[in-house]
Design an enzyme around this catalytic site. Sequence first.
Site, PDB file in Angstrom:
ATOM      1  N   LYS A 113       0.295 -16.215 -15.637  1.00 17.30           N
ATOM      2  CA  LYS A 113       0.570 -15.354 -15.345  1.00 17.30           C
ATOM      3  C   LYS A 113       0.193 -14.823 -13.758  1.00 17.30           C
ATOM      4  O   LYS A 113       0.685 -15.638 -12.449  1.00 17.30           O
ATOM      5  CB  LYS A 113      -0.589 -14.130 -15.708  1.00 17.30           C
ATOM      6  CG  LYS A 113      -0.210 -14.515 -17.339  1.00 17.30           C
ATOM      7  CD  LYS A 113      -1.736 -13.579 -17.902  1.00 17.30           C
ATOM      8  CE  LYS A 113      -1.556 -13.614 -19.039  1.00 17.30           C
ATOM      9  NZ  LYS A 113      -2.653 -12.004 -19.585  1.00 17.30           N
ATOM     10  N   TYR A 149       4.540  -8.192 -25.283  1.00 18.05           N
ATOM     11  CA  TYR A 149       3.116  -7.390 -25.485  1.00 18.05           C
ATOM     12  C   TYR A 149       3.276  -6.174 -27.046  1.00 18.05           C
ATOM     13  O   TYR A 149       2.429  -5.434 -26.982  1.00 18.05           O
ATOM     14  CB  TYR A 149       2.793  -7.007 -24.088  1.00 18.05           C
ATOM     15  CG  TYR A 149       1.539  -8.375 -23.963  1.00 18.05           C
ATOM     16  CD1 TYR A 149       0.616  -9.066 -24.310  1.00 18.05           C
ATOM     17  CD2 TYR A 149       2.173  -8.895 -22.547  1.00 18.05           C
ATOM     18  CE1 TYR A 149       0.570 -10.258 -23.676  1.00 18.05           C
ATOM     19  CE2 TYR A 149       1.217  -9.636 -21.327  1.00 18.05           C
ATOM     20  CZ  TYR A 149       0.575 -10.833 -22.382  1.00 18.05           C
ATOM     21  OH  TYR A 149       0.321 -11.982 -21.237  1.00 18.05           O
ATOM     22  N   ASN A 165      -5.997 -12.251 -15.926  1.00 17.28           N
ATOM     23  CA  ASN A 165      -6.719 -13.621 -16.755  1.00 17.28           C
ATOM     24  C   ASN A 165      -5.950 -15.018 -16.808  1.00 17.28           C
ATOM     25  O   ASN A 165      -6.078 -15.693 -17.094  1.00 17.28           O
ATOM     26  CB  ASN A 165      -7.172 -12.946 -18.032  1.00 17.28           C
ATOM     27  CG  ASN A 165      -5.959 -13.210 -18.939  1.00 17.28           C
ATOM     28  OD1 ASN A 165      -4.848 -13.362 -18.954  1.00 17.28           O
ATOM     29  ND2 ASN A 165      -6.835 -12.936 -20.517  1.00 17.28           N
ATOM     30  N   HIS A 215      -1.500 -16.789 -20.990  1.00 14.28           N
ATOM     31  CA  HIS A 215      -1.573 -15.694 -22.332  1.00 14.28           C
ATOM     32  C   HIS A 215      -1.266 -17.923 -23.282  1.00 14.28           C
ATOM     33  O   HIS A 215      -0.394 -18.852 -22.451  1.00 14.28           O
ATOM     34  CB  HIS A 215      -0.617 -15.199 -21.954  1.00 14.28           C
ATOM     35  CG  HIS A 215      -0.072 -15.032 -23.471  1.00 14.28           C
ATOM     36  ND1 HIS A 215      -0.567 -14.712 -24.185  1.00 14.28           N
ATOM     37  CD2 HIS A 215       0.654 -15.658 -24.450  1.00 14.28           C
ATOM     38  CE1 HIS A 215      -0.078 -14.135 -25.632  1.00 14.28           C
ATOM     39  NE2 HIS A 215       0.783 -15.203 -25.675  1.00 14.28           N
ATOM     40  N   GLU A 233       7.033 -16.301 -29.760  1.00 15.31           N
ATOM     41  CA  GLU A 233       6.903 -16.367 -28.659  1.00 15.31           C
ATOM     42  C   GLU A 233       7.912 -17.066 -28.144  1.00 15.31           C
ATOM     43  O   GLU A 233       8.317 -16.838 -26.856  1.00 15.31           O
ATOM     44  CB  GLU A 233       5.567 -16.254 -27.847  1.00 15.31           C
ATOM     45  CG  GLU A 233       4.735 -15.208 -28.591  1.00 15.31           C
ATOM     46  CD  GLU A 233       2.821 -15.366 -27.941  1.00 15.31           C
ATOM     47  OE1 GLU A 233       2.562 -14.205 -28.003  1.00 15.31           O
ATOM     48  OE2 GLU A 233       2.830 -16.721 -27.380  1.00 15.31           O
TER      49      GLU A 233
HETATM   50  P1  CMP Z   1      -2.919 -12.138 -23.183  1.00 17.68           P
HETATM   51  O1  CMP Z   1      -4.205 -13.140 -23.904  1.00 17.68           O
HETATM   52  O2  CMP Z   1      -1.676 -12.162 -22.648  1.00 17.68           O
HETATM   53  O3  CMP Z   1      -3.124 -11.204 -24.630  1.00 17.68           O
HETATM   54  C1  CMP Z   1      -3.040  -9.318 -24.284  1.00 17.68           C
HETATM   55  C2  CMP Z   1      -3.249  -9.219 -22.349  1.00 17.68           C
HETATM   56  O4  CMP Z   1      -4.205  -8.219 -22.141  1.00 17.68           O
HETATM   57  C3  CMP Z   1      -4.738 -10.561 -21.960  1.00 17.68           C
HETATM   58  O5  CMP Z   1      -4.351 -11.541 -22.159  1.00 17.68           O
HETATM   59  C4  CMP Z   1      -5.062  -9.366 -20.611  1.00 17.68           C
HETATM   60  O6  CMP Z   1      -4.200  -9.723 -20.101  1.00 17.68           O
HETATM   61  C5  CMP Z   1      -4.739  -8.041 -21.178  1.00 17.68           C
HETATM   62  N1  CMP Z   1      -5.634  -6.928 -21.442  1.00 17.68           N
HETATM   63  C6  CMP Z   1      -6.145  -5.606 -20.608  1.00 17.68           C
HETATM   64  N2  CMP Z   1      -7.104  -5.325 -20.892  1.00 17.68           N
HETATM   65  C7  CMP Z   1      -8.086  -6.693 -22.095  1.00 17.68           C
HETATM   66  C8  CMP Z   1      -8.628  -5.908 -22.531  1.00 17.68           C
HETATM   67  N3  CMP Z   1      -9.565  -4.569 -22.807  1.00 17.68           N
HETATM   68  N4  CMP Z   1      -8.981  -6.691 -24.412  1.00 17.68           N
HETATM   69  C9  CMP Z   1      -7.982  -7.350 -24.047  1.00 17.68           C
HETATM   70  N5  CMP Z   1      -7.066  -7.904 -23.480  1.00 17.68           N
HETATM   71  C10 CMP Z   1      -6.884  -6.714 -21.761  1.00 17.68           C
END
Ligand code: CMP
Length: 137
Positions: free
Chosen positions: A9, A49, A112, A115, A126
Site C-alpha cells: 500500500k 473495496y 497498514n 493487503h 482480485e
Molecule cells: P485491507 O486488508 O486492505 O482491507 C480493508 C482495509 O480497510 C483494511 O485493510 C484497512 O486498510 C482499512 N481499514 C480502515 N479502518 C478499518 C477498520 N476499522 N477495520 C478494518 N479495516 C479498516
Amino acid sequence: MERTLSIIKPDAVQKSVIGKIVDRFESNGLRIAAMKKVKLSAEDAANFYAVHKERPFFKDLVEYMTSGPVVVMVLEGENAVAKNRELMGATDPKEAEPGTIRADFAESIEANAVHGSDSLENAEKEIRFFFAEREIL
Ligand code: CMP
C-alpha cells in the site's frame, strides 16, 4: 498450489520498503508470479473495496489507497492465501504478531502496509481485477 493477490500500500511504497516486503514472501515459499506498480484512480479503489462501501472508513480508505502508487502482486505457492495472511499479521498493526509485515512496517489500521486476499474465491476475483492471464507467469 494456490494464487493470491498482495498489494503493497501507499505508506509502505512511500517508505521504500517494497524490497523488504517482497523478501518476506520469497523467503517463505511464495513465488512472485506477477508484479506491477500502479496508481489507483478513485473509481479503481472504490470498485476494489466495494464490499466495504457501507463501512464508516470507506471514504478515507479510498482516499488513502489513491494517495500514492501501490505495488500489486500475484503470489503463488502452497496454501498461498493463508500463508500470505499469516505473514501479513492482523489488520490492526497494534494487534499483529511480532515479526509480521504489519507489525514491522504498518503505520495504523488504515495505513497498514499490505493487503492480502482473504479467501481463494476472492483471490481469483482480485487477481482478475489487476492482471490479464498473460501477465501471470
Ligand atoms: P485491507 O486488508 O486492505 O482491507 C480493508 C482495509 O480497510 C483494511 O485493510 C484497512 O486498510 C482499512 N481499514 C480502515 N479502518 C478499518 C477498520 N476499522 N477495520 C478494518 N479495516 C479498516
